[in-house]
Motif scaffolding. Structure first.
Motif, PDB file in Angstrom:
ATOM      1  N   ALA A 248     -35.176 -92.004 -21.015  1.00  0.00           N
ATOM      2  CA  ALA A 248     -35.492 -91.261 -22.223  1.00  0.00           C
ATOM      3  C   ALA A 248     -34.821 -89.636 -21.991  1.00  0.00           C
ATOM      4  CB  ALA A 248     -37.015 -91.045 -22.136  1.00  0.00           C
ATOM      5  N   LEU A 249     -34.963 -89.265 -20.820  1.00  0.00           N
ATOM      6  CA  LEU A 249     -34.222 -87.913 -20.889  1.00  0.00           C
ATOM      7  C   LEU A 249     -32.622 -87.911 -20.908  1.00  0.00           C
ATOM      8  CD1 LEU A 249     -36.605 -86.211 -17.957  1.00  0.00           C
ATOM      9  CD2 LEU A 249     -36.455 -85.612 -20.492  1.00  0.00           C
ATOM     10  N   GLY A 250     -32.283 -89.050 -20.061  1.00  0.00           N
ATOM     11  CA  GLY A 250     -30.844 -89.407 -20.206  1.00  0.00           C
ATOM     12  C   GLY A 250     -30.394 -89.407 -21.659  1.00  0.00           C
ATOM     13  N   ASN A 251     -31.094 -90.338 -22.303  1.00  0.00           N
ATOM     14  CA  ASN A 251     -30.808 -90.956 -23.743  1.00  0.00           C
ATOM     15  C   ASN A 251     -30.621 -89.524 -24.650  1.00  0.00           C
ATOM     16  OD1 ASN A 251     -31.345 -91.252 -26.695  1.00  0.00           O
ATOM     17  ND2 ASN A 251     -31.500 -93.502 -25.906  1.00  0.00           N
ATOM     18  N   ARG A 252     -31.856 -88.660 -24.558  1.00  0.00           N
ATOM     19  CA  ARG A 252     -31.767 -87.388 -25.219  1.00  0.00           C
ATOM     20  C   ARG A 252     -30.517 -86.401 -24.981  1.00  0.00           C
ATOM     21  NH1 ARG A 252     -34.573 -84.880 -29.378  1.00  0.00           N
ATOM     22  NH2 ARG A 252     -33.640 -82.752 -29.582  1.00  0.00           N
ATOM     23  N   ALA A 253     -30.233 -86.395 -23.664  1.00  0.00           N
ATOM     24  CA  ALA A 253     -29.109 -85.633 -23.268  1.00  0.00           C
ATOM     25  C   ALA A 253     -28.086 -86.250 -23.743  1.00  0.00           C
ATOM     26  CB  ALA A 253     -28.972 -85.445 -21.663  1.00  0.00           C
ATOM     27  N   CYS A 254     -27.469 -87.269 -24.258  1.00  0.00           N
ATOM     28  CA  CYS A 254     -26.463 -87.856 -24.527  1.00  0.00           C
ATOM     29  C   CYS A 254     -26.361 -87.405 -26.270  1.00  0.00           C
ATOM     30  CB  CYS A 254     -26.542 -89.512 -24.587  1.00  0.00           C
ATOM     31  SG  CYS A 254     -26.093 -90.178 -22.955  1.00  0.00           S
ATOM     32  N   ARG A 255     -27.531 -87.753 -26.716  1.00  0.00           N
ATOM     33  CA  ARG A 255     -27.936 -87.372 -28.110  1.00  0.00           C
ATOM     34  C   ARG A 255     -27.519 -86.006 -28.445  1.00  0.00           C
ATOM     35  NH1 ARG A 255     -32.272 -90.665 -31.331  1.00  0.00           N
ATOM     36  NH2 ARG A 255     -31.986 -92.757 -30.206  1.00  0.00           N
ATOM     37  N   ASP A 256     -27.696 -85.096 -27.471  1.00  0.00           N
ATOM     38  CA  ASP A 256     -27.329 -83.627 -27.641  1.00  0.00           C
ATOM     39  C   ASP A 256     -25.837 -83.373 -27.158  1.00  0.00           C
ATOM     40  OD1 ASP A 256     -30.008 -83.365 -28.630  1.00  0.00           O
ATOM     41  OD2 ASP A 256     -30.888 -82.601 -26.346  1.00  0.00           O
ATOM     42  N   GLY A 257     -25.104 -84.228 -26.975  1.00  0.00           N
ATOM     43  CA  GLY A 257     -23.805 -83.966 -26.461  1.00  0.00           C
ATOM     44  C   GLY A 257     -23.352 -83.822 -25.086  1.00  0.00           C
ATOM     45  N   PHE A 258     -24.478 -84.264 -24.108  1.00  0.00           N
ATOM     46  CA  PHE A 258     -23.969 -84.152 -22.676  1.00  0.00           C
ATOM     47  C   PHE A 258     -23.609 -85.432 -22.238  1.00  0.00           C
ATOM     48  CE2 PHE A 258     -27.396 -80.793 -23.457  1.00  0.00           C
ATOM     49  CZ  PHE A 258     -26.832 -79.999 -22.753  1.00  0.00           C
ATOM     50  N   SER A 259     -22.669 -85.399 -21.331  1.00  0.00           N
ATOM     51  CA  SER A 259     -22.453 -86.623 -20.325  1.00  0.00           C
ATOM     52  C   SER A 259     -23.345 -87.132 -19.411  1.00  0.00           C
ATOM     53  CB  SER A 259     -21.112 -86.601 -19.593  1.00  0.00           C
ATOM     54  OG  SER A 259     -21.090 -85.210 -18.895  1.00  0.00           O
ATOM     55  N   VAL A 260     -23.950 -88.265 -19.227  1.00  0.00           N
ATOM     56  CA  VAL A 260     -24.931 -88.573 -18.477  1.00  0.00           C
ATOM     57  C   VAL A 260     -24.686 -89.899 -17.711  1.00  0.00           C
ATOM     58  CG1 VAL A 260     -27.321 -89.693 -18.539  1.00  0.00           C
ATOM     59  CG2 VAL A 260     -26.600 -87.908 -20.050  1.00  0.00           C
ATOM     60  N   LEU A 261     -25.018 -89.905 -16.367  1.00  0.00           N
ATOM     61  CA  LEU A 261     -24.637 -91.024 -15.381  1.00  0.00           C
ATOM     62  C   LEU A 261     -25.894 -91.354 -14.837  1.00  0.00           C
ATOM     63  CD1 LEU A 261     -22.697 -93.134 -14.127  1.00  0.00           C
ATOM     64  CD2 LEU A 261     -22.153 -91.327 -12.419  1.00  0.00           C
ATOM     65  N   TYR A 262     -26.276 -92.696 -15.053  1.00  0.00           N
ATOM     66  CA  TYR A 262     -27.446 -93.154 -14.388  1.00  0.00           C
ATOM     67  C   TYR A 262     -27.233 -94.011 -13.235  1.00  0.00           C
ATOM     68  CZ  TYR A 262     -31.666 -96.328 -13.599  1.00  0.00           C
ATOM     69  OH  TYR A 262     -32.743 -97.032 -13.177  1.00  0.00           O
ATOM     70  N   LYS A 263     -27.863 -93.857 -12.112  1.00  0.00           N
ATOM     71  CA  LYS A 263     -27.397 -94.741 -10.707  1.00  0.00           C
ATOM     72  C   LYS A 263     -28.628 -94.786 -10.088  1.00  0.00           C
ATOM     73  CE  LYS A 263     -23.095 -95.637  -9.955  1.00  0.00           C
ATOM     74  NZ  LYS A 263     -22.587 -96.992  -9.892  1.00  0.00           N
ATOM     75  N   ARG A 264     -29.161 -96.209  -9.735  1.00  0.00           N
ATOM     76  CA  ARG A 264     -30.053 -96.460  -8.922  1.00  0.00           C
ATOM     77  C   ARG A 264     -29.629 -96.044  -7.505  1.00  0.00           C
ATOM     78  NH1 ARG A 264     -32.478-100.970  -7.720  1.00  0.00           N
ATOM     79  NH2 ARG A 264     -34.375 -99.888  -7.527  1.00  0.00           N
ATOM     80  N   VAL A 265     -30.234 -95.419  -6.777  1.00  0.00           N
ATOM     81  CA  VAL A 265     -30.036 -94.823  -5.462  1.00  0.00           C
ATOM     82  C   VAL A 265     -29.418 -95.847  -4.597  1.00  0.00           C
ATOM     83  CG1 VAL A 265     -30.684 -93.494  -3.462  1.00  0.00           C
ATOM     84  CG2 VAL A 265     -31.284 -92.816  -5.692  1.00  0.00           C
ATOM     85  N   PRO A 266     -30.184 -97.230  -4.260  1.00  0.00           N
ATOM     86  CA  PRO A 266     -29.479 -98.248  -3.367  1.00  0.00           C
ATOM     87  C   PRO A 266     -28.214 -98.441  -3.993  1.00  0.00           C
ATOM     88  CG  PRO A 266     -32.044 -98.502  -3.933  1.00  0.00           C
ATOM     89  CD  PRO A 266     -31.441 -97.398  -4.819  1.00  0.00           C
ATOM     90  N   ARG A 267     -28.266 -98.752  -5.360  1.00  0.00           N
ATOM     91  CA  ARG A 267     -26.720 -98.977  -5.812  1.00  0.00           C
ATOM     92  C   ARG A 267     -25.667 -97.923  -5.450  1.00  0.00           C
ATOM     93  NH1 ARG A 267     -24.480-102.973  -9.288  1.00  0.00           N
ATOM     94  NH2 ARG A 267     -26.146-104.092  -8.073  1.00  0.00           N
ATOM     95  N   LEU A 268     -25.959 -96.653  -5.744  1.00  0.00           N
ATOM     96  CA  LEU A 268     -25.179 -95.480  -5.338  1.00  0.00           C
ATOM     97  C   LEU A 268     -24.543 -95.606  -3.955  1.00  0.00           C
ATOM     98  CD1 LEU A 268     -23.732 -92.735  -6.256  1.00  0.00           C
ATOM     99  CD2 LEU A 268     -26.176 -91.702  -5.640  1.00  0.00           C
ATOM    100  N   PHE A 269     -25.611 -95.597  -2.922  1.00  0.00           N
ATOM    101  CA  PHE A 269     -25.277 -95.625  -1.817  1.00  0.00           C
ATOM    102  C   PHE A 269     -24.374 -96.920  -1.203  1.00  0.00           C
ATOM    103  CE2 PHE A 269     -29.266 -93.082  -0.497  1.00  0.00           C
ATOM    104  CZ  PHE A 269     -28.552 -91.748  -0.296  1.00  0.00           C
ATOM    105  N   ALA A 270     -24.619 -97.965  -1.808  1.00  0.00           N
ATOM    106  CA  ALA A 270     -23.716 -99.222  -1.641  1.00  0.00           C
ATOM    107  C   ALA A 270     -22.201 -98.848  -2.455  1.00  0.00           C
ATOM    108  CB  ALA A 270     -24.254-100.434  -2.519  1.00  0.00           C
ATOM    109  N   ASP A 271     -22.191 -98.270  -3.574  1.00  0.00           N
ATOM    110  CA  ASP A 271     -20.847 -97.994  -3.954  1.00  0.00           C
ATOM    111  C   ASP A 271     -20.383 -96.612  -3.322  1.00  0.00           C
ATOM    112  OD1 ASP A 271     -21.506 -99.545  -6.128  1.00  0.00           O
ATOM    113  OD2 ASP A 271     -21.942 -97.999  -7.567  1.00  0.00           O
ATOM    114  N   LEU A 272     -20.856 -96.004  -2.470  1.00  0.00           N
ATOM    115  CA  LEU A 272     -20.353 -94.809  -1.729  1.00  0.00           C
ATOM    116  C   LEU A 272     -19.870 -95.579  -0.480  1.00  0.00           C
ATOM    117  CD1 LEU A 272     -22.940 -92.025  -2.347  1.00  0.00           C
ATOM    118  CD2 LEU A 272     -20.932 -91.895  -3.214  1.00  0.00           C
ATOM    119  N   ALA A 273     -20.489 -96.395   0.096  1.00  0.00           N
ATOM    120  CA  ALA A 273     -20.028 -97.130   1.337  1.00  0.00           C
ATOM    121  C   ALA A 273     -18.737 -97.778   1.169  1.00  0.00           C
ATOM    122  CB  ALA A 273     -21.273 -98.094   1.932  1.00  0.00           C
TER     123      ALA A 273
END
Length: 144
Positions: free
Chosen positions: A46-71
């Motif tokens: 919800a906070l990310g959605n609001r930030a997008c509506r206010d013109g901010f760029s937002v990236l949502y990542k689940r931490v386990p997936r982030l660590f897999a992507d980084l590896a």
């Protein structure tokens, strides 16, 4: 950069926002209950959605997936590009941090991500682990 305003919902056991001098915001949403409490991921989205509506760029990542992507990026020689892409967004949402202790590579990557965001963008972390126990998850006194 304008501050992304925090929102508090009753399902969240603790909510902390610490605005650095530059106006960006670091936010932690955690549950201090033993059972997983609903609402943390929803609130982060919800906070990310609001930030997008206010013109901010937002990236949502689940931490386990982030660590897999980084590896995977490390193995393919594109880690620096991925870290740079994470740095460019105004709000980085890291969901479900802390269910497992971090490896040495994960500690270094997380430290670099958090350090790169300082003075450049906002960071929102959700976790079922109380903040007081994060040192145990990080498992390295110098990093934590």
């Amino acid at each position: 950069m304008s501050t992304i305003a925090p929102l508090v919902v009753s399902t969240v056991r603790s909510f902390r926002a610490s605005p650095p001098a530059n106006g960006s915001t670091s936010t932690t949403i955690s549950s201090s209950s033993v059972r997983p409490a609903p609402g943390k991921s929803w609130l982060a989205c919800a906070l990310g959605n609001r930030a997008c509506r206010d013109g901010f760029s937002v990236l949502y990542k689940r931490v386990p997936r982030l660590f897999a992507d980084l590896a995977q990026a490390r193995g393919e020689g594109r880690l620096a590009r991925l870290i740079a892409a994470l740095e460019r967004v105004n709000l980085l949402i890291l969901d479900d941090w802390g269910p497992e202790a971090l490896t040495a590579d994960q500690r270094r990557d997380l430290l670099e991500i958090v350090d790169d965001r300082y003075d450049k963008g906002s960071l929102l972390i959700t976790s079922q682990v109380p903040v007081s126990q994060w040192h145990d998850v990080i498992a390295e006194p110098m990093t934590s």
